[in-house]
Design a protein around this motif. Structure first.
Motif, short mmCIF file in Angstrom:
data_model
loop_
_atom_site.label_atom_id
_atom_site.label_comp_id
_atom_site.label_asym_id
_atom_site.label_seq_id
_atom_site.Cartn_x
_atom_site.Cartn_y
_atom_site.Cartn_z
N ASP A 53 0.83 -1.20 0.00
CA ASP A 53 0.00 0.00 0.00
C ASP A 53 0.86 1.25 0.00
O ASP A 53 1.71 1.44 0.87
CB ASP A 53 -0.91 0.02 1.23
CG ASP A 53 -1.78 1.27 1.28
OD1 ASP A 53 -2.48 1.57 0.30
OD2 ASP A 53 -1.74 1.98 2.31
N ASN B 182 0.88 4.85 0.90
CA ASN B 182 0.08 5.76 1.71
C ASN B 182 -0.19 7.06 0.97
O ASN B 182 0.70 7.59 0.28
CB ASN B 182 0.80 6.09 3.01
CG ASN B 182 0.63 5.01 4.07
OD1 ASN B 182 1.13 5.14 5.17
ND2 ASN B 182 -0.08 3.94 3.75
N SER B 183 -1.40 7.58 1.09
CA SER B 183 -1.70 8.91 0.59
C SER B 183 -1.19 9.92 1.62
O SER B 183 -0.78 9.55 2.72
CB SER B 183 -3.21 9.07 0.40
OG SER B 183 -3.87 9.00 1.67
N GLU C 219 -3.32 9.48 4.65
CA GLU C 219 -3.03 8.25 5.38
C GLU C 219 -1.72 8.34 6.15
O GLU C 219 -1.57 7.72 7.21
CB GLU C 219 -2.99 7.07 4.42
CG GLU C 219 -4.34 6.65 3.86
CD GLU C 219 -4.21 5.58 2.81
OE1 GLU C 219 -5.11 4.74 2.71
OE2 GLU C 219 -3.20 5.59 2.06
N SER C 220 -0.77 9.09 5.62
CA SER C 220 0.54 9.18 6.26
C SER C 220 0.47 9.83 7.64
O SER C 220 1.37 9.67 8.46
CB SER C 220 1.53 9.93 5.37
OG SER C 220 1.12 11.27 5.17
N PHE D 45 0.39 7.05 9.97
CA PHE D 45 1.42 6.04 9.70
C PHE D 45 2.01 5.52 11.00
O PHE D 45 2.38 6.28 11.88
CB PHE D 45 2.51 6.67 8.83
CG PHE D 45 3.61 5.72 8.45
CD1 PHE D 45 3.40 4.75 7.49
CD2 PHE D 45 4.86 5.82 9.05
CE1 PHE D 45 4.41 3.88 7.13
CE2 PHE D 45 5.88 4.96 8.68
CZ PHE D 45 5.65 3.99 7.72
N GLU E 176 3.43 -0.91 4.05
CA GLU E 176 3.03 0.48 3.84
C GLU E 176 4.25 1.34 3.62
O GLU E 176 5.24 1.22 4.34
CB GLU E 176 2.26 1.00 5.06
CG GLU E 176 0.92 0.32 5.30
CD GLU E 176 0.16 0.98 6.44
OE1 GLU E 176 -0.27 2.15 6.28
OE2 GLU E 176 0.00 0.34 7.48
N LEU F 292 5.53 5.43 2.76
CA LEU F 292 5.14 6.84 2.73
C LEU F 292 5.17 7.40 1.31
O LEU F 292 5.92 6.90 0.46
CB LEU F 292 6.05 7.65 3.65
CG LEU F 292 5.89 7.39 5.15
CD1 LEU F 292 6.90 8.21 5.95
CD2 LEU F 292 4.47 7.72 5.62
#
Length: 220
Positions: free
Chosen positions: A76, A78-79, A82-83, A86, A104, A106
């Motif tokens: 994934d 991260n947008s 979303e970060s 994190f 995930e 960044l």
């Protein structure tokens, strides 16, 4: 996420225009047809971005799963939103979990990884680090929790990872060797740490004797 919101808004505008035209109970004039067509084109443009991201993540998940010896990996990017949530410290740019298979990364490093795949022959420092980060997290999914061993396993598999990502053999060899010689070794020789060890070298304690190890192409 922003592209999904934008595509939803455009789709709503298109549906709203259809309802408005139906209420008029008359043929759609050329202006209305042009407006509807413009909305459809805009919708397609907005949807293409999250779709491309989804395709990229699916591809990276498949490669990570192969690197993890068949254990399922879920990659994934991260947008920016979303970060914020994190799960990592200030210096962590990616995470990988054996328990969930989740990887995930960044946004900055995901972009660097995309650049690397697009133009591996022109890879700079960030692009080489993004490749090693990806391989490193795949090693966590594979089952390794110790960071020193994980990073050394990644170093030995960067050549393999690059080839799996479609990088030409000669370029993949150069990229993997450049990272080991120019980024890993200087740090290991300067000061051993959680991520770097002098034992990560051909014939040393952390050498896995892989048939396609980065180290097999050091002298080529």
């Amino acid at each position: 996420m922003l592209w999904i919101v934008a595509s939803s808004i455009v789709l709503w505008l298109f549906a709203h225009d259809l309802r408005r035209q139906a209420q008029r109970q008359r043929p759609r004039d050329s202006f209305d047809l042009g407006y509807a067509l413009a909305l459809l084109l805009l919708f397609g443009y907005c949807v293409s971005h999250p779709y491309a991201d989804w395709r990229f993540e699916q591809r990276m998940s498949a490669v990570a799963s192969q690197l993890a010896d068949g254990r399922h990996a879920d990659f994934d990017c991260n947008s920016e939103a979303e970060s914020i949530f994190f799960q990592g410290d200030l210096f962590t740019v990616a995470t990988g979990s054996w328990d969930t298979g989740k990887i995930e990364i960044l946004p900055k490093w995901c972009k660097a990884l995309k650049r690397y795949i697009a133009q591996p022959a022109e890879a700079g420092q960030e692009e080489l680090w993004s490749l090693n980060t990806f391989t490193h997290e795949a090693m966590h999914v594979r089952g390794e929790r110790n960071e020193t061993r994980t990073n050394c396993q990644a170093v030995q598999r960067n050549y393999r990872a690059a080839r799996m990502l479609g990088v030409p053999d000669e370029v993949a060899r150069r990229n993997a060797v450049d990272f080991y010689r120019n980024h890993y070794l200087p740090r290991a020789n300067r000061r051993e740490s959680q991520y770097y060890s002098k034992a990560c070298a051909p014939g040393k304690a952390l050498d896995e004797q892989l048939s396609d190890s980065t180290w097999t192409v050091l002298s080529r």
